[in-house]
Design an enzyme around this catalytic site. Sequence first.
Site, short mmCIF file in Angstrom:
data_model
loop_
_atom_site.label_atom_id
_atom_site.label_comp_id
_atom_site.label_asym_id
_atom_site.label_seq_id
_atom_site.Cartn_x
_atom_site.Cartn_y
_atom_site.Cartn_z
N SER A 1 0.81 -1.22 0.00
CA SER A 1 0.00 0.00 0.00
C SER A 1 0.85 1.27 0.00
CB SER A 1 -0.95 -0.01 1.20
OG SER A 1 -0.21 -0.02 2.42
N LYS B 24 1.09 -5.40 5.02
CA LYS B 24 1.50 -6.12 6.24
C LYS B 24 1.48 -5.27 7.50
CE LYS B 24 6.52 -5.98 5.47
NZ LYS B 24 7.73 -6.78 5.41
N THR C 123 6.87 5.09 0.85
CA THR C 123 6.29 6.31 0.27
C THR C 123 6.06 7.36 1.34
OG1 THR C 123 5.21 4.99 -1.46
CG2 THR C 123 4.30 7.19 -1.03
N GLU D 223 17.62 18.95 -7.22
CA GLU D 223 18.35 17.95 -6.42
C GLU D 223 19.56 17.46 -7.21
OE1 GLU D 223 15.53 14.96 -5.22
OE2 GLU D 223 14.78 16.22 -3.62
N ASP E 29 10.28 -8.67 0.70
CA ASP E 29 9.45 -9.89 0.57
C ASP E 29 9.09 -10.16 -0.88
OD1 ASP E 29 9.49 -9.80 3.35
OD2 ASP E 29 7.57 -8.77 3.49
N ARG F 233 24.22 10.84 -6.41
CA ARG F 233 24.33 10.22 -5.09
C ARG F 233 25.46 9.22 -4.94
NH1 ARG F 233 18.08 9.14 -3.66
NH2 ARG F 233 17.68 11.34 -3.39
N HIS G 271 19.43 2.91 1.03
CA HIS G 271 18.26 3.76 0.78
C HIS G 271 17.30 3.20 -0.27
CE1 HIS G 271 16.10 7.50 0.77
NE2 HIS G 271 16.39 7.76 -0.49
N SER H 273 11.99 7.99 -8.31
CA SER H 273 11.37 6.72 -7.92
C SER H 273 9.87 6.85 -7.68
CB SER H 273 12.06 6.10 -6.72
OG SER H 273 12.33 7.07 -5.77
C1 LIG Z 1 13.38 8.29 3.87
C2 LIG Z 1 13.07 8.13 2.40
C3 LIG Z 1 13.01 9.26 1.59
C4 LIG Z 1 12.73 9.14 0.22
N1 LIG Z 1 12.60 10.27 -0.55
C5 LIG Z 1 12.23 10.14 -1.85
C6 LIG Z 1 11.95 11.31 -2.64
O1 LIG Z 1 12.02 12.44 -2.17
N2 LIG Z 1 11.58 11.11 -3.93
C7 LIG Z 1 11.47 9.88 -4.50
O2 LIG Z 1 11.14 9.78 -5.69
N3 LIG Z 1 11.69 8.77 -3.77
C8 LIG Z 1 12.05 8.88 -2.46
N4 LIG Z 1 12.27 7.74 -1.71
C9 LIG Z 1 12.04 6.43 -2.33
C10 LIG Z 1 10.53 6.20 -2.47
O3 LIG Z 1 9.88 6.64 -1.30
C11 LIG Z 1 10.20 4.74 -2.67
O4 LIG Z 1 11.01 4.18 -3.66
C12 LIG Z 1 8.74 4.60 -3.13
O5 LIG Z 1 7.91 5.25 -2.21
C13 LIG Z 1 8.37 3.15 -3.24
O6 LIG Z 1 6.99 3.05 -3.39
P1 LIG Z 1 6.34 1.61 -3.50
O7 LIG Z 1 4.87 1.82 -3.65
O8 LIG Z 1 7.04 0.82 -4.51
O9 LIG Z 1 6.69 0.91 -2.10
P2 LIG Z 1 6.38 1.34 -0.61
O10 LIG Z 1 5.92 2.73 -0.53
O11 LIG Z 1 7.54 0.96 0.21
O12 LIG Z 1 5.17 0.40 -0.23
C14 LIG Z 1 5.38 -0.99 -0.08
C15 LIG Z 1 4.16 -1.57 0.59
O13 LIG Z 1 4.21 -2.98 0.56
C16 LIG Z 1 3.87 -3.51 1.84
N5 LIG Z 1 4.47 -4.84 1.94
C17 LIG Z 1 5.78 -5.18 1.85
N6 LIG Z 1 5.94 -6.51 2.00
C18 LIG Z 1 4.68 -7.03 2.17
C19 LIG Z 1 4.17 -8.34 2.38
N7 LIG Z 1 4.97 -9.43 2.47
N8 LIG Z 1 2.85 -8.49 2.53
C20 LIG Z 1 2.00 -7.43 2.48
N9 LIG Z 1 2.43 -6.17 2.30
C21 LIG Z 1 3.74 -5.97 2.13
C22 LIG Z 1 4.43 -2.48 2.79
O14 LIG Z 1 3.85 -2.59 4.07
C23 LIG Z 1 4.03 -1.20 2.07
O15 LIG Z 1 2.69 -0.88 2.30
C24 LIG Z 1 12.55 7.85 -0.34
C25 LIG Z 1 12.61 6.72 0.48
C26 LIG Z 1 12.86 6.86 1.84
C27 LIG Z 1 12.92 5.64 2.70
#
Ligand SMILES: Cc1cc2nc3c(=O)[nH]c(=O)nc-3n(C[C@H](O)[C@H](O)[C@H](O)COP(=O)(O)OP(=O)(O)OC[C@H]3O[C@@H](n4cnc5c(N)ncnc54)[C@H](O)[C@@H]3O)c2cc1C
Length: 519
Positions: A12, A34, A42, A113, A220, A288, A349, A389
């Site tokens: 999510s 989870k 995010t 950036e 995972d 970076r 990161h 990202s």
């Molecule tokens: C501190 C920080 C700052 C950042 N700043 C930036 C920025 O400024 N700009 C940018 O572009 N990117 C940034 N990033 C990177 C970016 O936030 C992430 O790459 C992006 O949000 C990933 O989105 P996602 O939807 O793929 O995964 P996520 O947002 O990580 O969501 C993954 C979801 O999967 C769920 N999940 C995982 N495993 C399981 C499982 N086995 N069963 C059920 N659910 C599960 C998790 O609970 C979560 O809800 C940053 C990251 C961090 C940590």
Amino acid sequence: MKITTDYLVIGSGLAGLSFALKVADTGKVTIITKNSLEESNTTYAQGGIAAVLSSPDSFSQHIEDTKIAGAGLCDDKIVEKVISHAPGLIQNLKQWGTQFDTEKNGQYDLAKEGGHSAHRILHHKDNTGFEIQRALCNEIRNHKNITVLEHYFAVDLITQHHQGELVKRHQNDICCFGAYALDIQTNTIYTILSKATMLASGGAGQLYSTTTNPNIATGDGFAMVYRAKGLLDNMEFIQFHPTGLYNPKESPTFLISEAVRGFGGKLRNKYGEEFMCNYDERGNLAPRDIVARAIDSEMKTSGDEHLYLDCTHIDSKKLIEHFPNIHKKCMSIGIDITKEMIPVAPAAHYFCGGVKVDELGRTSINHLYAAGEVSCTGLHGANRLASNSLLEAIAFADFAADISKKEKDNNPIQESIPDWDDKGTSHPEEMVLITQSLKEVQQILNNYVGIVRSDVRLDRAFNRLWTIYLETEEMYRNTTLSPKLCELRNLILLGYIVIKSARARKKSIGLHYMVDYTG
Ligand SMILES: Cc1cc2nc3c(=O)[nH]c(=O)nc-3n(C[C@H](O)[C@H](O)[C@H](O)COP(=O)(O)OP(=O)(O)OC[C@H]3O[C@@H](n4cnc5c(N)ncnc54)[C@H](O)[C@@H]3O)c2cc1C
């Protein structure tokens, strides 16, 4: 116990939530996550999301910047596709209620950036991800076609393998029928059957002992796809953020956004000397990987545990206005960023590699789509450009939404899939073994598979991990499932995949820096 749905979304964050909102008018959507709906990487994104919205900036400049950062390994077609879609995707975010900061004249307040040649980062103060997550969760919770199952842990993908068929990697007719998921609160394992499955489970910073990623980031999704014999790519490219706040007692590491350097922040050593120009002509705003390696080298040469980011020369009112959360966080540990330098050190990161997808977000497993950090799309190549990202996550969720709507009815629900079989297992007697093993794994990766690598270090990491692998597999066979045990097992497998990929690339490129191959 069975649950059936048209679309199953695992995760999510931005990728999962935006996918769900885009397909929800064509079928029943079930999101499993989870932790709470709100917890994701995010939520912690600070800097923002990159997009070209007006001249003098241009798509071609953003494309060029992305490819330079990617060190020649980006897929040109994907870079062009994602960047040219960005304006429409920003519009989607706004329609779902996300607020981006604007100037007094109503134009977006665009930040710059590292690695970007123009101001093009849309942001909401210094907590952009939180704002995006807030807006999307609000939409999701009010949508009648979307069911949210919080605290449901995806354990494994369901493929033919679960019907007793032997499935091989590279086989092109593996098909996904859903996933087994553990309801953490009742300890029940559900068989969730779906026509289309979106894997949006994010990254794996928790593979390392120092990371900016929250506890949910345990890779995972990578592990589930590997076990299901799907393809992963570029797993050696792990981005370390150069400026994690150095505060050894705290985990995860609080991030000092790259935007602070874009705003004029300067890296200095303990004598107050600037050092970035010795490493790259772009100085503090070099990409970076270069900044992280420069800091790593300065720290190793001096023996210091951190360096400094200096903002004391910046107008203090503007500094606090742009970075209220960073200011507040530093104040909470006794550092006034308007008067004192901030101690910083690199932290794991972002995973540039992941589950290989095509230009529509399809994995090598039929009816399994992937988007966001878990995927490898070709956008980042050997190194991700800052703020690309979030853009990639929403872009590939969008592409996958379009194609999965068309393909889902070719994959009817498979009622005959057997439920999870955990006969003969019992509750773990020693939870402490799981916690300790996890710490050992994180330390191994930190010590030997970090910013600077070598063949010898990778061999050491592999040998040490092997012992923990054998112990953990033994425990897994005899123990009732728990999220902690699954996460440990997934991280060990992921460590193995990262080491294997790193060993295979006998050259230094982008984020993969090997002292044996620097020529
Ligand atoms: C501190 C920080 C700052 C950042 N700043 C930036 C920025 O400024 N700009 C940018 O572009 N990117 C940034 N990033 C990177 C970016 O936030 C992430 O790459 C992006 O949000 C990933 O989105 P996602 O939807 O793929 O995964 P996520 O947002 O990580 O969501 C993954 C979801 O999967 C769920 N999940 C995982 N495993 C399981 C499982 N086995 N069963 C059920 N659910 C599960 C998790 O609970 C979560 O809800 C940053 C990251 C961090 C940590």
